[in-house]
Design a protein around this motif. Structure first.
Motif, PDB file in Angstrom:
ATOM      1  N   GLY A 172      23.716  26.494  25.845  1.00 20.00           N
ATOM      2  CA  GLY A 172      23.032  25.214  26.030  1.00 20.00           C
ATOM      3  C   GLY A 172      22.532  24.636  24.717  1.00 20.00           C
ATOM      4  O   GLY A 172      22.660  23.423  24.467  1.00 20.00           O
ATOM      5  N   ALA A 173      21.976  25.504  23.850  1.00 23.06           N
ATOM      6  CA  ALA A 173      21.475  25.038  22.553  1.00 23.06           C
ATOM      7  C   ALA A 173      22.613  24.560  21.656  1.00 23.06           C
ATOM      8  O   ALA A 173      22.490  23.549  20.946  1.00 23.06           O
ATOM      9  CB  ALA A 173      20.702  26.165  21.871  1.00 23.06           C
TER      10      ALA A 173
ATOM     11  N   LEU B 135      25.428  19.669  19.324  1.00 23.13           N
ATOM     12  CA  LEU B 135      26.632  18.849  19.196  1.00 23.13           C
ATOM     13  C   LEU B 135      26.364  17.411  19.646  1.00 23.13           C
ATOM     14  O   LEU B 135      26.904  16.458  19.079  1.00 23.13           O
ATOM     15  CB  LEU B 135      27.776  19.437  20.027  1.00 23.13           C
ATOM     16  N   LEU B 136      25.508  17.271  20.671  1.00 22.36           N
ATOM     17  CA  LEU B 136      25.247  15.946  21.234  1.00 22.36           C
ATOM     18  C   LEU B 136      24.089  15.226  20.544  1.00 22.36           C
ATOM     19  O   LEU B 136      24.172  14.032  20.261  1.00 22.36           O
ATOM     20  CB  LEU B 136      24.948  16.081  22.732  1.00 22.36           C
ATOM     21  N   LYS B 137      23.014  15.984  20.255  1.00 26.10           N
ATOM     22  CA  LYS B 137      21.805  15.335  19.744  1.00 26.10           C
ATOM     23  C   LYS B 137      21.194  16.036  18.532  1.00 26.10           C
ATOM     24  O   LYS B 137      20.117  15.646  18.082  1.00 26.10           O
ATOM     25  CB  LYS B 137      20.747  15.261  20.854  1.00 26.10           C
TER      26      LYS B 137
ATOM     27  N   GLY C 201      24.058  21.066  13.282  1.00 25.22           N
ATOM     28  CA  GLY C 201      23.725  22.346  13.894  1.00 25.22           C
ATOM     29  C   GLY C 201      22.255  22.690  13.980  1.00 25.22           C
ATOM     30  O   GLY C 201      21.920  23.847  14.238  1.00 25.22           O
ATOM     31  N   TRP C 202      21.369  21.717  13.819  1.00 23.17           N
ATOM     32  CA  TRP C 202      19.938  22.032  13.786  1.00 23.17           C
ATOM     33  C   TRP C 202      19.176  21.305  14.882  1.00 23.17           C
ATOM     34  O   TRP C 202      19.465  20.150  15.205  1.00 23.17           O
ATOM     35  CB  TRP C 202      19.326  21.658  12.437  1.00 23.17           C
ATOM     36  N   ILE C 203      18.171  21.997  15.405  1.00 28.87           N
ATOM     37  CA  ILE C 203      17.184  21.393  16.299  1.00 28.87           C
ATOM     38  C   ILE C 203      15.846  21.453  15.584  1.00 28.87           C
ATOM     39  O   ILE C 203      15.405  22.538  15.188  1.00 28.87           O
ATOM     40  CB  ILE C 203      17.088  22.156  17.641  1.00 28.87           C
TER      41      ILE C 203
ATOM     42  N   GLU D 231      33.057  23.208  16.348  1.00 31.66           N
ATOM     43  CA  GLU D 231      32.909  21.773  16.570  1.00 31.66           C
ATOM     44  C   GLU D 231      31.765  21.169  15.760  1.00 31.66           C
ATOM     45  O   GLU D 231      31.693  19.948  15.617  1.00 31.66           O
ATOM     46  CB  GLU D 231      32.694  21.496  18.056  1.00 31.66           C
ATOM     47  N   GLN D 232      30.859  22.000  15.200  1.00 32.80           N
ATOM     48  CA  GLN D 232      29.705  21.431  14.489  1.00 32.80           C
ATOM     49  C   GLN D 232      30.065  20.625  13.242  1.00 32.80           C
ATOM     50  O   GLN D 232      29.387  19.598  13.018  1.00 32.80           O
ATOM     51  CB  GLN D 232      28.707  22.541  14.165  1.00 32.80           C
ATOM     52  N   PRO D 233      30.929  20.908  12.340  1.00 32.06           N
ATOM     53  CA  PRO D 233      31.696  22.150  12.205  1.00 32.06           C
ATOM     54  C   PRO D 233      31.037  23.068  11.169  1.00 32.06           C
ATOM     55  O   PRO D 233      30.741  22.651  10.054  1.00 32.06           O
ATOM     56  CB  PRO D 233      33.038  21.644  11.684  1.00 32.06           C
TER      57      PRO D 233
END
Length: 380
Positions: free
Chosen positions: A84-85, A90-92, A101-103, A158-160
């Motif tokens: 999920g993370a 990838l989306l937000k 690749g970061w939250i 995909e990030q990539p």
């Protein structure tokens, strides 16, 4: 806690602490100018790295106390959480250095792909420990667990994030060859993997989708100093200058010249070059020897494990550390393309440092359980 602590691998623990302290000091030196110019505090990155180490060590000592079998009840939830993370970033997720690749939570960023590595190792260890005890297990059931690493690898690709993807691939391959499959099953899986890779390469070639232009530019094997004005050539060439300047004994702690904005990412990807410049080649060789000690002790714990679960955990962690060292130093020395993979114990970074100490905590827990098993066996 004392009884548990007495059963940990002391040489591994001692080398770990030494590397953490030295790495923290070198992050402080390498990042001082950037921290002052960007944050107005020369110790900004030093203090944050110290916080990451404290958080990681807290997790480390908690994990040592928890039996590995206790993770069976939550491992599927953890796997779904990581997936999920990875989907969320990838989306937000926020982009950094061309990787989405970061939250971020305020000033703190979490990189889910780092925790995917540990989750992968622990999941495969737990699932195969249980599966291989089942008689007449079907071929589908034998190969089904590898769906999880394939999902992780695809989402990271995909990030990539090519560097992290290669680490995940390496861990998966190592675990695959550890599992006692029959020849027919192993042949089918290898054939399936080769066909999948070829199809992926074909799709990338037809659609033009894959690595970004900046990442593709790193696959340039001309002498970095002849392409000094290019981004990757500029970094590697300045790394060479730092290493050459250091010589055998170095210029002294805090005396690096390349960290004065000549060498980008001096406290992360290229910290090895700064360490050689300040502390010398002799210290650099000692660092590499320390890695050998760490990896050797982890492998020995895995070999002594009384079950497949412990062996997979130890060999998985040893593979993780080995690949990070090889990919980072290979990029710094211009042997392979730069991929942004951190150098264990030394590179600045929260997610990787915390994840590394979680991995080492799991290894030490395997060591504790090995000794508990030996004591029970001797009593009987």
């Amino acid at each position: 806690m004392r009884k548990v602590f007495n059963k940990v691998d002391k040489p591994l623990l001692i080398v770990t602490i030494i590397c953490l302290v030295f790495g923290l000091l070198m992050v402080g030196s390498a990042s001082s100018l950037k921290a002052y110019m960007s944050m107005g505090d020369s110790y900004y990155y030093f203090k944050r790295q110290l916080l990451f180490i404290i958080m990681g060590l807290t997790a480390f000592f908690v994990i040592i106390k928890i039996p590995i079998k206790n993770y069976k009840s939550i491992i599927y939830v953890v796997v779904l959480g990581v997936i999920g993370a990875l989907l969320y970033v990838l989306l937000k997720g926020e982009e950094s250095n061309g990787i989405n690749g970061w939250i971020y939570f305020g000033s703190f960023g979490i990189q889910p792909s780092e925790f995917a590595k540990t989750t992968l190792i622990l999941f495969m260890a737990l699932i195969f420990e249980r599966l291989l005890k089942v008689r007449d297990l079907s071929n589908v059931a034998k190969v089904a667990p590898f769906i999880v690493p394939l999902i992780f690898i695809f989402l990271v690709f995909e990030q990539p994030d090519f560097g992290t993807m290669m680490v995940l691939v390496g861990i998966t391959i190592m675990i695959f060859f550890m599992i006692p499959y029959d020849k027919k099953t192993r042949f089918v899986m290898i054939t399936f993997t080769i066909i999948s890779v070829l199809l992926l390469a074909l799709v990338m070639a037809v659609t033009g989708k894959g690595l970004s232009e900046s990442q593709m530019a790193r696959f340039n094997y001309r002498d970095p100093c002849t392409r000094y004005r290019e981004r990757t050539g500029y970094q590697v060439c300045n790394g060479y200058i730092a290493i050459n300047t250091g010589g055998l004994l170095g210029s002294g702690y805090g005396n690096s010249k390349q960290k004065y904005l000549y060498l980008p990412e001096a406290h992360t990807d290229f910290i090895f070059a700064i360490i050689i410049e300040e502390m010398g080649l002799i210290v650099g060789v000692m660092m590499i020897l320390a890695y050998f000690v760490v990896i050797w002790r982890i492998i020995m714990i895995g070999k002594k494990s009384y079950n497949l679960q412990g062996t997979i955990i130890c060999y998985g962690v040893a593979t993780l550390i080995s690949l990070h060292v090889l990919i980072n130093l290979g990029g710094v020395l211009g042997i392979i393309p730069l991929t942004g993979v951190p150098l264990p114990f030394y590179s600045y970074g929260g997610s990787f440092m915390i994840n590394l100490l979680i991995c080492l905590g799991l290894v030490q827990r395997v060591c504790v359980e090995n000794k508990i098993f030996e004591q029970k066996h001797l009593v009987r």
